[in-house]
Design a protein around this motif. Structure first.
Motif, PDB file in Angstrom:
ATOM      1  N   ALA A 224      -0.257  16.773  15.412  1.00 18.61           N
ATOM      2  CA  ALA A 224      -1.390  17.417  14.732  1.00 18.61           C
ATOM      3  C   ALA A 224      -1.402  18.911  15.066  1.00 18.61           C
ATOM      4  O   ALA A 224      -1.615  19.757  14.182  1.00 18.61           O
ATOM      5  CB  ALA A 224      -2.708  16.755  15.154  1.00 18.61           C
ATOM      6  N   ILE A 225      -1.132  19.241  16.326  1.00 18.72           N
ATOM      7  CA  ILE A 225      -1.089  20.666  16.707  1.00 18.72           C
ATOM      8  C   ILE A 225       0.089  21.353  16.009  1.00 18.72           C
ATOM      9  O   ILE A 225      -0.012  22.491  15.562  1.00 18.72           O
ATOM     10  CB  ILE A 225      -0.999  20.816  18.244  1.00 18.72           C
ATOM     11  N   GLU A 226       1.192  20.617  15.873  1.00 23.52           N
ATOM     12  CA  GLU A 226       2.354  21.202  15.181  1.00 23.52           C
ATOM     13  C   GLU A 226       1.991  21.525  13.730  1.00 23.52           C
ATOM     14  O   GLU A 226       2.272  22.616  13.234  1.00 23.52           O
ATOM     15  CB  GLU A 226       3.550  20.227  15.242  1.00 23.52           C
ATOM     16  N   ILE A 227       1.339  20.585  13.062  1.00 21.53           N
ATOM     17  CA  ILE A 227       0.964  20.821  11.651  1.00 21.53           C
ATOM     18  C   ILE A 227      -0.016  21.994  11.545  1.00 21.53           C
ATOM     19  O   ILE A 227       0.062  22.821  10.645  1.00 21.53           O
ATOM     20  CB  ILE A 227       0.366  19.534  11.028  1.00 21.53           C
ATOM     21  N   LEU A 228      -0.914  22.085  12.505  1.00 22.86           N
ATOM     22  CA  LEU A 228      -1.899  23.178  12.485  1.00 22.86           C
ATOM     23  C   LEU A 228      -1.255  24.546  12.680  1.00 22.86           C
ATOM     24  O   LEU A 228      -1.713  25.543  12.112  1.00 22.86           O
ATOM     25  CB  LEU A 228      -2.915  22.967  13.610  1.00 22.86           C
ATOM     26  N   THR A 229      -0.198  24.604  13.513  1.00 28.95           N
ATOM     27  CA  THR A 229       0.328  25.913  13.911  1.00 28.95           C
ATOM     28  C   THR A 229       1.634  26.292  13.211  1.00 28.95           C
ATOM     29  O   THR A 229       1.982  27.476  13.199  1.00 28.95           O
ATOM     30  CB  THR A 229       0.573  25.950  15.444  1.00 28.95           C
ATOM     31  N   ALA A 230       2.367  25.318  12.660  1.00 26.57           N
ATOM     32  CA  ALA A 230       3.685  25.635  12.080  1.00 26.57           C
ATOM     33  C   ALA A 230       3.544  26.529  10.847  1.00 26.57           C
ATOM     34  O   ALA A 230       2.562  26.419  10.110  1.00 26.57           O
ATOM     35  CB  ALA A 230       4.398  24.339  11.699  1.00 26.57           C
ATOM     36  N   PRO A 231       4.544  27.404  10.616  1.00 26.74           N
ATOM     37  CA  PRO A 231       4.506  28.261   9.423  1.00 26.74           C
ATOM     38  C   PRO A 231       4.468  27.439   8.138  1.00 26.74           C
ATOM     39  O   PRO A 231       3.896  27.872   7.150  1.00 26.74           O
ATOM     40  CB  PRO A 231       5.802  29.080   9.506  1.00 26.74           C
TER      41      PRO A 231
ATOM     42  N   ALA B  83       0.846  -1.197   0.000  1.00 23.44           N
ATOM     43  CA  ALA B  83       0.000   0.000   0.000  1.00 23.44           C
ATOM     44  C   ALA B  83       0.880   1.245   0.000  1.00 23.44           C
ATOM     45  O   ALA B  83       1.974   1.241   0.556  1.00 23.44           O
ATOM     46  CB  ALA B  83      -0.894  -0.024   1.240  1.00 23.44           C
ATOM     47  N   LYS B  84       0.377   2.293  -0.630  1.00 30.62           N
ATOM     48  CA  LYS B  84       1.147   3.542  -0.667  1.00 30.62           C
ATOM     49  C   LYS B  84       1.064   4.246   0.683  1.00 30.62           C
ATOM     50  O   LYS B  84       0.030   4.184   1.360  1.00 30.62           O
ATOM     51  CB  LYS B  84       0.585   4.450  -1.754  1.00 30.62           C
ATOM     52  N   THR B  85       2.120   4.948   1.049  1.00 28.30           N
ATOM     53  CA  THR B  85       2.149   5.670   2.322  1.00 28.30           C
ATOM     54  C   THR B  85       1.505   7.046   2.150  1.00 28.30           C
ATOM     55  O   THR B  85       1.897   7.793   1.249  1.00 28.30           O
ATOM     56  CB  THR B  85       3.613   5.852   2.789  1.00 28.30           C
ATOM     57  N   PRO B  86       0.543   7.402   2.989  1.00 27.62           N
ATOM     58  CA  PRO B  86      -0.072   8.731   2.868  1.00 27.62           C
ATOM     59  C   PRO B  86       0.860   9.833   3.374  1.00 27.62           C
ATOM     60  O   PRO B  86       1.601   9.628   4.333  1.00 27.62           O
ATOM     61  CB  PRO B  86      -1.315   8.627   3.765  1.00 27.62           C
ATOM     62  N   LEU B  87       0.793  10.977   2.722  1.00 22.44           N
ATOM     63  CA  LEU B  87       1.658  12.101   3.116  1.00 22.44           C
ATOM     64  C   LEU B  87       0.977  13.012   4.144  1.00 22.44           C
ATOM     65  O   LEU B  87       1.650  13.617   4.975  1.00 22.44           O
ATOM     66  CB  LEU B  87       2.048  12.928   1.891  1.00 22.44           C
ATOM     67  N   ILE B  88      -0.336  13.128   4.067  1.00 20.95           N
ATOM     68  CA  ILE B  88      -1.024  13.982   5.044  1.00 20.95           C
ATOM     69  C   ILE B  88      -0.761  13.427   6.440  1.00 20.95           C
ATOM     70  O   ILE B  88      -0.843  12.216   6.657  1.00 20.95           O
ATOM     71  CB  ILE B  88      -2.535  14.064   4.739  1.00 20.95           C
ATOM     72  N   GLY B  89      -0.407  14.323   7.340  1.00 17.56           N
ATOM     73  CA  GLY B  89      -0.079  13.885   8.705  1.00 17.56           C
ATOM     74  C   GLY B  89       1.421  13.907   8.951  1.00 17.56           C
ATOM     75  O   GLY B  89       1.857  13.788  10.087  1.00 17.56           O
ATOM     76  N   LEU B  90       2.212  14.095   7.880  1.00 20.53           N
ATOM     77  CA  LEU B  90       3.664  14.143   8.068  1.00 20.53           C
ATOM     78  C   LEU B  90       4.129  15.577   8.295  1.00 20.53           C
ATOM     79  O   LEU B  90       3.537  16.533   7.788  1.00 20.53           O
ATOM     80  CB  LEU B  90       4.387  13.548   6.853  1.00 20.53           C
TER      81      LEU B  90
ATOM     82  N   SER C 168       4.669  20.350   1.735  1.00 23.56           N
ATOM     83  CA  SER C 168       3.854  20.765   2.890  1.00 23.56           C
ATOM     84  C   SER C 168       2.908  21.898   2.485  1.00 23.56           C
ATOM     85  O   SER C 168       1.774  21.980   2.941  1.00 23.56           O
ATOM     86  CB  SER C 168       4.731  21.164   4.082  1.00 23.56           C
ATOM     87  N   ASP C 169       3.403  22.741   1.589  1.00 22.62           N
ATOM     88  CA  ASP C 169       2.574  23.849   1.125  1.00 22.62           C
ATOM     89  C   ASP C 169       1.346  23.342   0.349  1.00 22.62           C
ATOM     90  O   ASP C 169       0.223  23.799   0.568  1.00 22.62           O
ATOM     91  CB  ASP C 169       3.450  24.721   0.217  1.00 22.62           C
ATOM     92  N   TRP C 170       1.559  22.378  -0.524  1.00 24.41           N
ATOM     93  CA  TRP C 170       0.427  21.822  -1.286  1.00 24.41           C
ATOM     94  C   TRP C 170      -0.553  21.084  -0.378  1.00 24.41           C
ATOM     95  O   TRP C 170      -1.773  21.205  -0.519  1.00 24.41           O
ATOM     96  CB  TRP C 170       0.925  20.863  -2.375  1.00 24.41           C
ATOM     97  N   LEU C 171       0.014  20.320   0.569  1.00 24.64           N
ATOM     98  CA  LEU C 171      -0.854  19.486   1.408  1.00 24.64           C
ATOM     99  C   LEU C 171      -1.669  20.311   2.398  1.00 24.64           C
ATOM    100  O   LEU C 171      -2.864  20.070   2.580  1.00 24.64           O
ATOM    101  CB  LEU C 171      -0.009  18.481   2.213  1.00 24.64           C
ATOM    102  N   TYR C 172      -1.008  21.283   3.055  1.00 19.23           N
ATOM    103  CA  TYR C 172      -1.641  21.945   4.201  1.00 19.23           C
ATOM    104  C   TYR C 172      -2.156  23.357   3.903  1.00 19.23           C
ATOM    105  O   TYR C 172      -3.213  23.739   4.375  1.00 19.23           O
ATOM    106  CB  TYR C 172      -0.672  21.987   5.384  1.00 19.23           C
TER     107      TYR C 172
ATOM    108  N   ASN D  75      -6.803   4.553  18.698  1.00 15.25           N
ATOM    109  CA  ASN D  75      -6.390   5.949  18.533  1.00 15.25           C
ATOM    110  C   ASN D  75      -6.523   6.367  17.076  1.00 15.25           C
ATOM    111  O   ASN D  75      -6.401   5.529  16.180  1.00 15.25           O
ATOM    112  CB  ASN D  75      -4.916   6.103  18.920  1.00 15.25           C
ATOM    113  N   LEU D  76      -6.730   7.646  16.851  1.00 16.49           N
ATOM    114  CA  LEU D  76      -6.623   8.165  15.483  1.00 16.49           C
ATOM    115  C   LEU D  76      -5.159   8.510  15.227  1.00 16.49           C
ATOM    116  O   LEU D  76      -4.429   8.876  16.151  1.00 16.49           O
ATOM    117  CB  LEU D  76      -7.487   9.412  15.307  1.00 16.49           C
ATOM    118  N   SER D  77      -4.753   8.382  13.962  1.00 19.70           N
ATOM    119  CA  SER D  77      -3.392   8.779  13.588  1.00 19.70           C
ATOM    120  C   SER D  77      -3.379  10.291  13.357  1.00 19.70           C
ATOM    121  O   SER D  77      -4.434  10.929  13.278  1.00 19.70           O
ATOM    122  CB  SER D  77      -2.984   8.052  12.311  1.00 19.70           C
ATOM    123  N   VAL D  78      -2.181  10.840  13.217  1.00 21.49           N
ATOM    124  CA  VAL D  78      -2.053  12.277  12.917  1.00 21.49           C
ATOM    125  C   VAL D  78      -2.842  12.585  11.641  1.00 21.49           C
ATOM    126  O   VAL D  78      -3.587  13.558  11.555  1.00 21.49           O
ATOM    127  CB  VAL D  78      -0.573  12.673  12.715  1.00 21.49           C
TER     128      VAL D  78
END
Ligand code: SAH
Length: 352
Positions: free
Chosen positions: A178-185, A3-10, A33-37, A130-133
């Motif tokens: 998840a909080i890091e992805i939400l808040t990081a520049p 299976a392919k590895t998902p990028l969202i969450g990285l 990261s710019d395209w994904l987030y 648990n949910l993943s990132v």
């Protein structure tokens, strides 16, 4: 083929590593990261500043990893509940709550919950996983969904509250990234002031949340009477709310960061002035605001909501002691989207 590895969450570091593995320059990590987030794309084709060859290489081993909600239910009051089916019986819900110029998403952090609070529909269904990132961030990236013709457009999210299914502090491995992805520049670049994490008071993880993030904290107190709390919230045995408040006292909640205490009101249980007094003592001058929540009855739970009159008297009493206190209006009751009603149990009928 694996299976392919998902990028969202990285994170940016992880994306940069992937770019390097594919023989690409480091800056491709930032482009990803710019395209994904920031741009929230759903396929590699849309990543037009990455060369075709590199996109093909990415597509061989990776996928973007966005998952649309399986179902949506819309409330009379403008809120909407979304069901995500993450496979293997892992269904979770998120609730979109528009309010004037704000739009808040109430996200889930776990499938089910381990905390087993007597009054909560999620807790009563037990814990699954648990949910993943990725599964947390995916909720925020997918809602509101792309506009549908003939339907009023929905506002972009302004706030996220971790008040859906699960105990976020019981899933720190996914919550912190998840909080890091939400808040990081390099991520969604949100101010932490737009994020609230709600907890039963899992003391063992709370310090880490307070130290490593600047997000607002909501504490589910519900009663300051320790014996009563113990009978309804097993967490009280391991981590008494008094100890949790002691820890919180050591942090600054008087400026940027806010502390709210949640207090569900049950008839003849915790809604008299003696209980209000216990709450005032528990707060003991700690800067915070109290949210009174009308109890949302759940099947099999023999508790009754307080009357509005009782809630007003309770609120006014706290106000008279200098404590900011508001009564939360429950949204989405008609679609079982209100506080404590999320169970992802049935197949909600689609009413778009
Ligand atoms: N586990 C975290 C996150 C869930 S937030 C926490 O407990 O804080 C959901 C909020 O809704 C919590 O304050 C929870 O106690 C509250 N809640 C649970 N069941 C409820 C119900 N039946 N009526 C009203 N609020 C409820």
């Amino acid at each position: 083929m694996p299976a392919k590895t998902p990028l969202i969450g990285l994170t940016l570091d992880q994306l940069t590593d992937i770019a390097r593995q594919g023989g690409m320059p480091r800056f491709v990590g930032k482009q990803l990261s710019d395209w994904l987030y920031a741009k929230k794309v759903t396929s590699f084709d849309q990543m037009v500043n990455i060369s075709k060859k590199n996109r093909q290489w990415l597509d061989t081993y990776y996928e973007v990893g966005r998952m649309d909600p399986a179902l949506a239910r819309h409330s009379q009051d403008g809120s909407a509940k979304y069901l995500f089916d993450y496979g293997h019986g892992r269904k979770i819900e998120s609730v979109y709550i528009p309010d004037r110029d704000k739009a808040t998403l109430c996200v889930s952090s776990q499938v089910g919950c381990r905390m087993n609070c007597y009054f909560c529909a999620t807790g009563r269904r037990g814990f699954h996983s648990n949910l993943s990132v990725r599964e947390i961030i995916n909720q925020i990236l997918s809602i509101p969904p792309a506009p549908v013709a003939g339907q009023a457009p929905m506002n972009e999210l302004t706030n996220v509250v971790f008040m859906g299914m699960g105990e976020p502090l019981d899933n720190m491995e996914a919550l912190l990234p998840a909080i890091e992805i939400l808040t990081a520049p390099w991520g969604l670049a949100w101010s932490p002031k737009r994020i609230t994490v709600s907890t039963v008071g899992k003391l063992s993880s709370l310090k880490e949340l307070l130290e490593r993030t600047q997000v607002h904290v909501a504490l589910s107190v519900h009663t300051a009477d320790s014996r009563q709390r113990e009978s309804m919230m097993p967490v009280q045995k391991a981590w008494p709310v008094r100890d949790v408040m002691k820890l919180l006292k050591g942090y600054d909640f008087a400026h940027q960061r806010r502390l709210s205490l949640e207090y569900i009101m049950w008839r003849n249980l915790n809604d008299d002035l003696a209980h209000a007094d216990m709450l005032v003592k528990l707060i003991d001058g700690t800067p915070c605001r109290v949210n009174l929540i009308p109890f949302n009855p759940n099947p099999g739970v023999d508790l009754v909501p307080s009357s509005e009159e009782k809630m007003i008297i309770f609120r006014n009493y706290l106000n008279s002691k200098g404590i900011i206190c508001t009564i939360r209006t429950s949204r989405g009751q008609d679609i079982e989207a209100a506080c404590g009603m999320l169970a992802a149990k049935d197949r909600p009928k689609v009413n778009r």
